[in-house]
Design an enzyme around this catalytic site. Structure first.
Site, PDB file in Angstrom:
ATOM      1  CD  GLU A  71      47.432  67.871  18.984  1.00 25.62           C
ATOM      2  OE1 GLU A  71      47.199  69.025  18.560  1.00 25.62           O
ATOM      3  OE2 GLU A  71      48.520  67.547  19.480  1.00 25.62           O
ATOM      4  CD  GLU A  94      59.867  70.405  15.987  1.00 29.34           C
ATOM      5  OE1 GLU A  94      59.043  69.477  15.887  1.00 29.34           O
ATOM      6  OE2 GLU A  94      61.040  70.307  15.594  1.00 29.34           O
ATOM      7  CG  LEU A  95      53.245  73.194  13.748  1.00 32.25           C
ATOM      8  CD1 LEU A  95      52.554  73.557  12.439  1.00 32.25           C
ATOM      9  CD2 LEU A  95      53.331  74.401  14.666  1.00 32.25           C
ATOM     10  CB  CYS A 101      53.394  67.367  20.316  1.00 30.05           C
ATOM     11  SG  CYS A 101      55.067  67.228  20.924  1.00 30.05           S
ATOM     12  CE  LYS A 153      53.291  84.815  22.719  1.00 32.50           C
ATOM     13  NZ  LYS A 153      52.988  84.199  24.044  1.00 32.50           N
ATOM     14  CG  HIS A 154      57.373  80.135  27.830  1.00 34.10           C
ATOM     15  ND1 HIS A 154      56.543  79.133  27.376  1.00 34.10           N
ATOM     16  CD2 HIS A 154      58.379  79.505  28.495  1.00 34.10           C
ATOM     17  CE1 HIS A 154      57.039  77.952  27.737  1.00 34.10           C
ATOM     18  NE2 HIS A 154      58.163  78.153  28.404  1.00 34.10           N
ATOM     19  CD1 TRP A 161      50.019  76.207  26.824  1.00 29.05           C
ATOM     20  CD2 TRP A 161      50.053  74.234  27.878  1.00 29.05           C
ATOM     21  NE1 TRP A 161      49.052  75.410  26.245  1.00 29.05           N
ATOM     22  CE2 TRP A 161      49.051  74.191  26.877  1.00 29.05           C
ATOM     23  CE3 TRP A 161      50.251  73.104  28.671  1.00 29.05           C
ATOM     24  CZ2 TRP A 161      48.260  73.067  26.657  1.00 29.05           C
ATOM     25  CZ3 TRP A 161      49.465  71.985  28.440  1.00 29.05           C
ATOM     26  CH2 TRP A 161      48.487  71.977  27.447  1.00 29.05           C
ATOM     27  CG  ASN A 162      53.251  70.735  25.675  1.00 32.16           C
ATOM     28  OD1 ASN A 162      54.106  71.581  25.411  1.00 32.16           O
ATOM     29  ND2 ASN A 162      52.965  69.732  24.872  1.00 32.16           N
ATOM     30  N   GLY A 169      53.976  74.731  18.914  1.00 32.95           N
ATOM     31  CA  GLY A 169      52.608  75.013  19.350  1.00 32.95           C
ATOM     32  C   GLY A 169      51.604  74.426  18.379  1.00 32.95           C
TER      33      GLY A 169
HETATM   34  P1  NAP Z   1      49.372  77.475  21.036  1.00 34.25           P
HETATM   35  O1  NAP Z   1      48.113  78.036  21.514  1.00 34.25           O
HETATM   36  O2  NAP Z   1      49.658  77.455  19.605  1.00 34.25           O
HETATM   37  O3  NAP Z   1      50.543  78.273  21.816  1.00 34.25           O
HETATM   38  C1  NAP Z   1      51.906  78.071  21.557  1.00 34.25           C
HETATM   39  C2  NAP Z   1      52.616  79.395  21.619  1.00 34.25           C
HETATM   40  O4  NAP Z   1      52.237  80.178  20.493  1.00 34.25           O
HETATM   41  C3  NAP Z   1      52.266  80.242  22.833  1.00 34.25           C
HETATM   42  O5  NAP Z   1      53.400  80.967  23.248  1.00 34.25           O
HETATM   43  C4  NAP Z   1      51.192  81.162  22.302  1.00 34.25           C
HETATM   44  O6  NAP Z   1      51.070  82.342  23.032  1.00 34.25           O
HETATM   45  C5  NAP Z   1      51.730  81.440  20.930  1.00 34.25           C
HETATM   46  N1  NAP Z   1      50.743  81.880  19.960  1.00 34.25           N
HETATM   47  C6  NAP Z   1      49.541  81.319  19.697  1.00 34.25           C
HETATM   48  N2  NAP Z   1      48.954  81.969  18.669  1.00 34.25           N
HETATM   49  C7  NAP Z   1      49.790  82.971  18.298  1.00 34.25           C
HETATM   50  C8  NAP Z   1      49.724  84.015  17.313  1.00 34.25           C
HETATM   51  N3  NAP Z   1      48.688  84.130  16.494  1.00 34.25           N
HETATM   52  N4  NAP Z   1      50.763  84.870  17.239  1.00 34.25           N
HETATM   53  C9  NAP Z   1      51.807  84.749  18.065  1.00 34.25           C
HETATM   54  N5  NAP Z   1      51.941  83.789  19.011  1.00 34.25           N
HETATM   55  C10 NAP Z   1      50.928  82.920  19.119  1.00 34.25           C
HETATM   56  O7  NAP Z   1      49.574  75.990  21.469  1.00 34.25           O
HETATM   57  P2  NAP Z   1      49.234  75.342  22.867  1.00 34.25           P
HETATM   58  O8  NAP Z   1      47.782  75.064  22.905  1.00 34.25           O
HETATM   59  O9  NAP Z   1      49.815  76.157  23.952  1.00 34.25           O
HETATM   60  O10 NAP Z   1      50.082  73.999  22.746  1.00 34.25           O
HETATM   61  C11 NAP Z   1      49.527  72.833  22.313  1.00 34.25           C
HETATM   62  C12 NAP Z   1      49.879  72.531  20.881  1.00 34.25           C
HETATM   63  O11 NAP Z   1      51.293  72.509  20.707  1.00 34.25           O
HETATM   64  C13 NAP Z   1      49.391  71.144  20.516  1.00 34.25           C
HETATM   65  O12 NAP Z   1      48.890  71.136  19.211  1.00 34.25           O
HETATM   66  C14 NAP Z   1      50.664  70.311  20.607  1.00 34.25           C
HETATM   67  O13 NAP Z   1      50.605  69.123  19.900  1.00 34.25           O
HETATM   68  C15 NAP Z   1      51.676  71.286  20.101  1.00 34.25           C
HETATM   69  N6  NAP Z   1      53.039  70.911  20.539  1.00 34.25           N
HETATM   70  C16 NAP Z   1      53.938  70.487  19.597  1.00 34.25           C
HETATM   71  C17 NAP Z   1      55.207  70.089  19.975  1.00 34.25           C
HETATM   72  C18 NAP Z   1      56.216  69.630  18.965  1.00 34.25           C
HETATM   73  O14 NAP Z   1      57.395  69.582  19.288  1.00 34.25           O
HETATM   74  N7  NAP Z   1      55.825  69.285  17.758  1.00 34.25           N
HETATM   75  C19 NAP Z   1      55.561  70.115  21.321  1.00 34.25           C
HETATM   76  C20 NAP Z   1      54.626  70.547  22.247  1.00 34.25           C
HETATM   77  C21 NAP Z   1      53.366  70.946  21.834  1.00 34.25           C
HETATM   78  P3  NAP Z   1      49.829  82.609  24.043  1.00 34.25           P
HETATM   79  O15 NAP Z   1      49.944  81.653  25.142  1.00 34.25           O
HETATM   80  O16 NAP Z   1      50.074  84.023  24.449  1.00 34.25           O
HETATM   81  O17 NAP Z   1      48.580  82.426  23.238  1.00 34.25           O
END
Ligand code: NAP
Length: 463
Positions: A362, A231-232, A265, A157-158, A133-134, A209
């Protein structure tokens, strides 16, 4: 997880959406597969034209698109407009350069003519994109622009808190004239990822994510023998050497840690400052951070946005309390933030023990870790004392020295004299727990193509 828009500034639940049924998931995959069968035959010039029209569509309705971001995740409206423009630039990049990135490569193989051994880039099929979402548009465009150019199609899947952004991305491509099924949004549950990745029509997955989501999705992908890119998270080091322009570094650090309310991130999350300039840097940094003004993200004069949700603010507060309990010094900077909205008061954490849990956490919001480094070797050790390996910065007036330090920082990206940047024409990707694979430029487009070998031979069959 229910899909809903909750305005993080007002707390109001604006709109809710039903989670996709099994039938809807099947229809999304089937539609994307059907679209793939003709899209793969569509000339590159037509694919490029579609991307250019999508870029034009974003620019023509920039404020409309930006407002969705500000409504759903609280991004400052100016930053939302910048995200719309960045997304347009990525679409335009692949419209201009995608065809050349996909051009065949001829190999100088022994016994063959110059153009006899070719590596051609064929699309794979339907790709699954799981996005955070960010940066609700940028993230979707970062995967869809190259992969649509390559001839693949997408099931998206957003994140569950940005459903209207997801719909806006599908609508953008539709308005640009995309054929039905090119990018199909699904409000999928986490469990549905198992079904999607088990489907033979789905050929790979790109996830951006958290580490937890990355581990879950990539293991499901591996179980089904599908390729994944991840990309985490990140905890970028922001190294200030003894010969840095300290005033400039402090200004950049405040921006690098607080844009998008610190939910990036590649935020400058760990400031590592040489002892000789530490006090001067810290005083300037505090001053810049104290000057941020929290408020309505739709108000152009606001400079500190709310976090994406109250839950995110509560989780961050718990992380800060844990750091305090573990012995770190915690200091709030600037005026108290408004009661209304998911705001988080900028916070500085110092006296962090090497190798501690705090050092390896983080913080996804306006919480800065600061470290005092005793010389350049010490700075490099601190910079690499993290499970993450995404971006980083080195500040020095001596560019050659900074470049040498950059080579010793164990991350996918290092910027000298600015925080890690986000650009349409510079690749993005990390190492260690920050994931694997790249997005953008030719590296990104080639992640999900079949680099097929086609050999022309005139050797006769005798041995
Ligand atoms: P998140 O909770 O991991 O969510 C990211 C996506 O993954 C969402 O669509 C989420 O869906 C889905 N998801 C989560 N757990 C899942 C599972 N077990 N099975 C299937 N889908 C799943 O991350 P966030 O908190 O939204 O984002 C923040 C993180 O992303 C931070 O760690 C940040 O550093 C990282 N990030 C990395 C980058 C990069 O390019 N490296 C860029 C931006 C952000 P739901 O919303 O339905 O849970």
């Amino acid at each position: 997880m229910a899909y809903r828009t909750t305005n993080p500034y007002t707390g109001e639940v604006v709109k809710e959406f039903e989670t996709a049924t099994t039938e809807q998931i099947e229809a999304a995959i089937a539609g994307a597969h059907e679209a793939f069968l003709s899209w793969r035959e569509t000339p590159l010039t037509e694919r490029a034209a579609l991307l250019q029209r999508a870029a034009d569509e974003l620019r023509a309705n920039s404020h409309e698109y930006a407002s969705i971001l500000t409504l759903e995740m609280g991004k400052l409206i100016g930053e939302a407009e910048a995200e719309v423009e960045l997304s347009a630039k990525i679409l335009e990049y692949y419209a201009k350069f995608g065809a050349s990135h996909l051009a065949p490569r001829y190999l100088p193989a022994e016994g063959f003519g110059d153009t006899d051994v070719a590596l051609v880039n064929d699309p794979l099929g339907v790709l699954y994109a799981v996005e955070p979402w960010n940066f609700p548009f940028y993230q979707v465009v970062r995967i869809s622009a190259p992969q649509l150019m390559a001839g693949n199609t997408i099931v998206l899947k957003h994140a569950s808190n940005v459903p209207q952004s997801a719909l806006a991305m599908a609508e953008m491509y539709k308005r640009a004239g995309a054929p039905e099924g090119l990018l199909n949004n699904v409000f999928a549950s986490h469990d549905a990822s198992e079904t999607i990745l088990a489907d033979p029509r789905v050929r790979g997955v790109a996830l951006t994510g958290s580490e937890g989501a990355g581990a879950a999705i990539s293991s499901t992908a591996a179980k089904n023998l599908k390729k994944s890119t991840l990309e985490l998270g990140g905890a970028d080091a922001f190294v200030v050497l003894d010969d840095a322009d300290v005033a400039k570094a402090a200004k950049w650090a405040a921006f690098g840690r607080h844009w998008n309310a610190g939910q990036v991130c590649v935020s400058s999350k760990r400031l590592i400052v040489d002892d000789s300039v530490y006090d001067e840097f810290l005083e300037a940094y505090r001053g810049h951070v104290a000057a941020f003004k929290a408020g309505d993200p739709f108000d152009a004069s606001t400079t500190l946005a709310p976090l994406s949700s109250q839950q995110a603010a509560d989780d961050l507060a718990a992380q800060v309390e844990k750091a305090r309990a573990d012995g770190a010094t915690v200091e709030e900077i600037g005026a108290p933030v408004p009661e209304q909205g998911a705001f988080f008061r900028p916070t500085l954490i110092s006296d962090i023990a090497a190798g501690s849990e705090t050092a390896h956490t983080e913080f996804f919001g306006p919480v800065t870790q600061i470290y005092r480094a005793h010389g350049v070797e010490d700075a490099i050790i601190i910079a690499n004392d993290t499970p993450y390996g995404l971006g980083g910065s080195v500040f020095s007036k001596d560019i050659a020295r900074a470049q040498a330090v950059a080579r010793r920082i164990d991350t996918g990206m290092v910027f000298i004299n600015q925080p890690t940047g986000v650009k349409a024409d510079v690749p993005f990707g990390g190492v260690k727990n920050s994931g694997f694979g790249h997005e953008l430029i030719d590296l990104g487009i080639l992640e999900f193509v079949n680099q097929k070998v086609v050999v022309v031979s005139d050797i006769d069959g005798s041995f």
